[in-house]
Scaffold this motif. Structure first.
Motif, PDB file in Angstrom:
ATOM      1  N   CYS A   1      -1.118   8.218   5.516  1.00  0.00           N
ATOM      2  CA  CYS A   1      -1.084   7.524   4.511  1.00  0.00           C
ATOM      3  C   CYS A   1      -1.636   7.536   4.060  1.00  0.00           C
TER       4      CYS A   1
ATOM      5  N   ALA B   1      -1.342   4.380   1.584  1.00  0.00           N
ATOM      6  CA  ALA B   1      -1.281   3.294   1.133  1.00  0.00           C
ATOM      7  C   ALA B   1      -0.759   2.518  -0.063  1.00  0.00           C
TER       8      ALA B   1
ATOM      9  N   GLU C   1       1.846   1.457  -0.424  1.00  0.00           N
ATOM     10  CA  GLU C   1       2.886   0.946  -0.092  1.00  0.00           C
ATOM     11  C   GLU C   1       4.718   0.911  -0.593  1.00  0.00           C
TER      12      GLU C   1
ATOM     13  N   VAL D   1       1.238  -3.226   5.570  1.00  0.00           N
ATOM     14  CA  VAL D   1      -0.170  -2.133   5.205  1.00  0.00           C
ATOM     15  C   VAL D   1      -1.045  -3.213   4.755  1.00  0.00           C
TER      16      VAL D   1
ATOM     17  N   TRP E   1      -4.656  -2.837   3.566  1.00  0.00           N
ATOM     18  CA  TRP E   1      -5.582  -1.651   2.665  1.00  0.00           C
ATOM     19  C   TRP E   1      -6.575  -2.193   2.479  1.00  0.00           C
TER      20      TRP E   1
ATOM     21  N   LEU F   1      -6.476   3.173   4.154  1.00  0.00           N
ATOM     22  CA  LEU F   1      -5.587   2.310   4.654  1.00  0.00           C
ATOM     23  C   LEU F   1      -6.740   1.441   5.997  1.00  0.00           C
TER      24      LEU F   1
ATOM     25  N   TYR G   1      -1.411  -0.289  10.444  1.00  0.00           N
ATOM     26  CA  TYR G   1      -0.017  -0.219   9.524  1.00  0.00           C
ATOM     27  C   TYR G   1       1.023  -0.975  10.339  1.00  0.00           C
TER      28      TYR G   1
ATOM     29  N   GLN H   1      -0.708   0.836  14.597  1.00  0.00           N
ATOM     30  CA  GLN H   1      -0.617   2.353  14.101  1.00  0.00           C
ATOM     31  C   GLN H   1      -0.752   3.045  15.237  1.00  0.00           C
TER      32      GLN H   1
END
Length: 184
Positions: free
Chosen positions: A64, A66, A68, A81, A83, A94, A97, A139
């Motif tokens: 990822c 980040a 979005e 999200v 970050w 990140l 999440y 996450q």
């Protein structure tokens, strides 16, 4: 006298029509009694979902960036999200999440539009819970690999497709044109 005869004739026609409808209903009932059952004893038997089934979302934290995009394409702006902007390298890092599966509509836009393919749909559909707060996956929970039905010895896998949908009933032929059925 003629009115009485006409009434008897009308009554006779209605009786014949009712008998014909009862016969048609009985024929359908007898046809269904000759078919094999399609009921699955759920906790002990499972039908495998198709390969395009949209189940629980799997998230890979390392991929990822980040961006979005998943939040922007989601019709309900569901993924959360968090970050941090790394000023020295001018990139986002990140922090966390999460997705709340109690609200998710499993449309799949987040998976389709993710530029790094860090999101994917799994075949896992058993997401029920007694507490709605348990459906909010972070996450760590999203990164858990889905459980395989094949590996569980207590579950009998029934089929990958429903065979009863592809049968032709009562001699009907299916044309090559989609959604058209004609009798021979």
């Amino acid at each position: 006298m003629f009115s009485t005869l006409i009434e008897f004739r009308s009554y006779g026609q209605q009786a014949v029509e009712a008998a014909r409808y009862i016969g048609q209903g009985s024929a359908v009932t007898l046809d269904h009694s000759n078919r094999s059952p399609i009921t699955v004893q759920y906790p002990y038997e499972k039908i495998l979902p198709s390969e395009r089934f949209r189940g629980r979302i799997h998230f890979e934290f390392d991929k990822c960036i980040a961006c979005e995009v998943c939040v922007r394409v989601c019709p309900i702006n569901l993924p959360v999200v968090d970050w941090i902007l790394m000023k020295d390298i001018r990139k986002k890092r990140l922090k966390s999440y999460s997705i709340d599966f109690g609200v998710c509509i499993f449309r799949g836009n987040c998976v389709e539009y993710c530029p790094t393919n860090c999101l994917s749909m799994t075949e896992e559909y058993e997401l029920s819970s007694y507490d709605r707060h348990e459906l909010n996956h972070d996450q760590a929970a999203l990164g858990r690999l889905p459980l395989s039905t094949y590996q569980d010895v207590s579950i009998q896998v029934v089929s990958t497709s429903l065979n009863y949908l592809s049968k032709n009933f009562e001699g009907e032929k299916i044309n090559s044109t989609p959604n058209l059925i004609s009798n021979p």
